[in-house]
Write a protein that holds these residues in place. Structure first.
Motif, mmCIF file in Angstrom:
data_model
loop_
_atom_site.group_PDB
_atom_site.id
_atom_site.type_symbol
_atom_site.label_atom_id
_atom_site.label_comp_id
_atom_site.label_asym_id
_atom_site.label_seq_id
_atom_site.Cartn_x
_atom_site.Cartn_y
_atom_site.Cartn_z
ATOM 1 N N THR A 196 85.080 23.494 3.248
ATOM 2 C CA THR A 196 84.564 23.998 1.978
ATOM 3 C C THR A 196 85.700 24.364 1.037
ATOM 4 O OG1 THR A 196 82.558 24.839 3.056
ATOM 5 C CG2 THR A 196 83.125 25.770 0.904
ATOM 6 N N ILE A 197 86.747 24.996 1.544
ATOM 7 C CA ILE A 197 87.880 25.373 0.697
ATOM 8 C C ILE A 197 88.549 24.129 0.121
ATOM 9 C CG2 ILE A 197 90.154 26.463 0.668
ATOM 10 C CD1 ILE A 197 89.086 28.427 2.790
ATOM 11 N N ASN A 198 88.735 23.104 0.931
ATOM 12 C CA ASN A 198 89.323 21.860 0.427
ATOM 13 C C ASN A 198 88.419 21.204 -0.613
ATOM 14 O OD1 ASN A 198 91.635 22.060 1.972
ATOM 15 N ND2 ASN A 198 90.842 20.815 3.653
ATOM 16 N N ASN A 199 87.120 21.296 -0.404
ATOM 17 C CA ASN A 199 86.167 20.779 -1.380
ATOM 18 C C ASN A 199 86.361 21.469 -2.729
ATOM 19 O OD1 ASN A 199 83.651 20.714 -2.961
ATOM 20 N ND2 ASN A 199 82.704 19.746 -1.167
ATOM 21 N N ILE A 200 86.567 22.776 -2.694
ATOM 22 C CA ILE A 200 86.776 23.531 -3.938
ATOM 23 C C ILE A 200 88.058 23.091 -4.629
ATOM 24 C CG2 ILE A 200 87.323 25.833 -4.862
ATOM 25 C CD1 ILE A 200 85.471 26.960 -2.611
ATOM 26 N N VAL A 201 89.147 23.012 -3.885
ATOM 27 C CA VAL A 201 90.425 22.736 -4.532
ATOM 28 C C VAL A 201 90.503 21.293 -5.047
ATOM 29 C CG1 VAL A 201 91.835 21.987 -2.554
ATOM 30 C CG2 VAL A 201 92.870 23.354 -4.347
ATOM 31 N N TYR A 202 89.779 20.386 -4.422
ATOM 32 C CA TYR A 202 89.776 19.000 -4.891
ATOM 33 C C TYR A 202 88.832 18.780 -6.068
ATOM 34 C CZ TYR A 202 92.549 17.089 -1.005
ATOM 35 O OH TYR A 202 93.567 16.779 -0.135
ATOM 36 N N ASN A 203 87.718 19.506 -6.090
ATOM 37 C CA ASN A 203 86.656 19.199 -7.047
ATOM 38 C C ASN A 203 86.453 20.239 -8.139
ATOM 39 O OD1 ASN A 203 85.717 16.720 -5.726
ATOM 40 N ND2 ASN A 203 85.074 18.088 -4.079
ATOM 41 N N GLU A 204 87.121 21.357 -8.052
ATOM 42 C CA GLU A 204 86.929 22.414 -9.049
ATOM 43 C C GLU A 204 88.252 22.711 -9.766
ATOM 44 O OE1 GLU A 204 83.945 23.341 -9.615
ATOM 45 O OE2 GLU A 204 82.892 22.714 -7.796
ATOM 46 N N LYS A 205 88.933 21.683 -10.198
ATOM 47 C CA LYS A 205 90.236 21.835 -10.839
ATOM 48 C C LYS A 205 90.087 22.095 -12.332
ATOM 49 C CE LYS A 205 92.642 18.651 -7.690
ATOM 50 N NZ LYS A 205 93.401 17.372 -7.609
ATOM 51 N N GLY A 206 90.816 23.107 -12.814
ATOM 52 C CA GLY A 206 90.884 23.333 -14.246
ATOM 53 C C GLY A 206 92.061 22.579 -14.835
ATOM 54 N N ILE A 207 91.998 22.286 -16.122
ATOM 55 C CA ILE A 207 93.099 21.560 -16.747
ATOM 56 C C ILE A 207 94.370 22.393 -16.817
ATOM 57 C CG2 ILE A 207 91.559 20.083 -18.087
ATOM 58 C CD1 ILE A 207 92.103 21.861 -20.504
ATOM 59 N N ASP A 208 94.222 23.721 -16.629
ATOM 60 C CA ASP A 208 95.388 24.607 -16.650
ATOM 61 C C ASP A 208 95.975 24.836 -15.269
ATOM 62 O OD1 ASP A 208 93.353 26.130 -15.593
ATOM 63 O OD2 ASP A 208 93.289 27.583 -17.238
ATOM 64 N N GLY A 209 95.423 24.172 -14.249
ATOM 65 C CA GLY A 209 95.948 24.276 -12.893
ATOM 66 C C GLY A 209 95.164 25.187 -11.983
ATOM 67 N N GLY A 210 94.379 26.088 -12.556
ATOM 68 C CA GLY A 210 93.588 26.994 -11.736
ATOM 69 C C GLY A 210 92.335 26.326 -11.204
ATOM 70 N N VAL A 211 91.703 26.955 -10.200
ATOM 71 C CA VAL A 211 90.365 26.517 -9.815
ATOM 72 C C VAL A 211 89.414 27.043 -10.878
ATOM 73 C CG1 VAL A 211 90.823 26.312 -7.344
ATOM 74 C CG2 VAL A 211 90.064 28.507 -8.266
ATOM 75 N N ASN A 212 88.448 26.218 -11.246
ATOM 76 C CA ASN A 212 87.570 26.561 -12.362
ATOM 77 C C ASN A 212 86.171 26.052 -12.056
ATOM 78 O OD1 ASN A 212 86.203 26.767 -14.823
ATOM 79 N ND2 ASN A 212 88.040 26.337 -16.020
ATOM 80 N N PRO A 213 85.202 26.962 -11.882
ATOM 81 C CA PRO A 213 83.865 26.544 -11.477
ATOM 82 C C PRO A 213 83.013 25.956 -12.580
ATOM 83 C CG PRO A 213 83.912 28.906 -11.767
ATOM 84 C CD PRO A 213 85.327 28.427 -11.944
#
Length: 310
Positions: free
Chosen positions: A92-109
């Motif tokens: 699940t964590i890898n799913n978040i980091v791969y698919n919830e990327k913000g253009i500024d580098g942060g995770v963004n839901p």
């Protein structure tokens, strides 16, 4: 044993296996790995794990619905202190980091929101590094967090949205916990810079004696001295004190006012209540507001033991 009597030791040992494990580790000085190995297989841990859906998320996805989403469920699981190497959680964590990327580098839901939220990223860093995410995957998150560090030492999720000029206690504690977990688990990418951020953010809290205005000396917000669990993104003095304990921070006299408030909140039976419950859907209720809390009692006792406060 001076910080816990037999009755309260027995009461804590009668709680969830995660409470039992942390009691032995933090207050009784006994390592019980067999308890840690049981955390995800019974009690609260099993209940959280059972709520994961077949599409690999809790709730609908990363941040929806808010309190039963993957984000806050993973934070709850991290606080249980289970074994770190769990393939289901890592997926699940890898799913978040791969698919919830913000253009500024942060995770963004939210794809509709341009700027990532630094509080969410601090909490993400906390559970992602606890459960052993690959360092390369979170380098953009680290870059983003460092860019959000404010001149007064702390963090504020409004900085990149509306140009906040003063750090937030809420944001700062989430980043302190995340940075500490990153450093604790041996990640190296920009670690020196993150350690500098941590020291400055810690000083920001100390400057406010954890809950007081540095200008007037008045309580910043009454919620800061109401003990909650789970706290989620919200700040309170017990959450801050438990961070200082976990970080092995040396005693500082500016901790005294918050420690005194904590002692004053102890019940006659030596326990602490859940004083604040925040609205929103939950998977299940671990403890009831207004009643004795094993979570708050465990956390308060280990803080008082660390700083030798009776």
């Amino acid at each position: 044993m001076k910080f816990i009597d037999r009755n309260n030791q027995a009461w804590l040992l009668d709680g969830d296996v995660s409470i039992q494990y942390q009691l032995h580790r933090d207050l009784l000085g006994s390592n019980k790995p067999e308890l840690q190995e049981r955390i995800l297989n019974e009690g609260w841990g099993k209940a959280f794990m059972s709520k994961r859906n077949t599409h690999g998320h809790w709730g609908q996805k990363f941040y929806q619905p808010k309190w039963i989403s993957s984000h806050y469920t993973l934070l709850d699981l991290r606080h249980l202190n289970p074994v770190r190497d769990n393939p289901v959680i890592k997926e699940t964590i890898n799913n978040i980091v791969y698919n919830e990327k913000g253009i500024d580098g942060g995770v963004n839901p939210s794809g509709s929101v341009r700027y990532s939220d630094v509080c969410i990223n601090g909490m993400f860093l906390n559970y992602a590094t606890y459960f052993g995410i690959e360092e390369k995957l979170i380098e953009p998150v680290i870059d983003y967090i460092i860019r959000q560090h404010m001149k007064d030492g702390g963090f504020n999720c409004a900085l990149n949205r509306s140009g906040a000029r003063h750090s937030s206690m809420h944001s700062t504690i989430s980043l302190l916990e995340g940075i500490r977990e990153y450093l604790y688990n041996g990640y190296k990418y920009r670690s020196d810079e993150l350690e500098s951020c941590e020291m400055a953010a810690r000083e920001f809290l100390l400057k406010h004696k954890l809950y007081l205005s540095d200008r007037t000396g008045e309580i910043i917000k009454k919620d800061f001295i109401r003990l909650s669990y789970p706290s989620r993104w919200r700040y309170d003095i017990l959450r801050a004190l438990d961070y200082f304990r976990y970080a092995n921070a040396p005693f500082d006299e500016r901790l005294i006012p918050a420690l005194e408030v904590l002692v004053q909140k102890r019940r006659k039976d030596g326990r602490w209540n859940v004083q604040a419950k925040y609205p929103g859907q939950v998977h299940f209720e671990m403890e009831k507001a207004g009643q004795a809390s094993r979570w708050n009692t465990l956390r308060a006792l280990r803080v008082l033991q660390t700083y030798d406060i009776r």
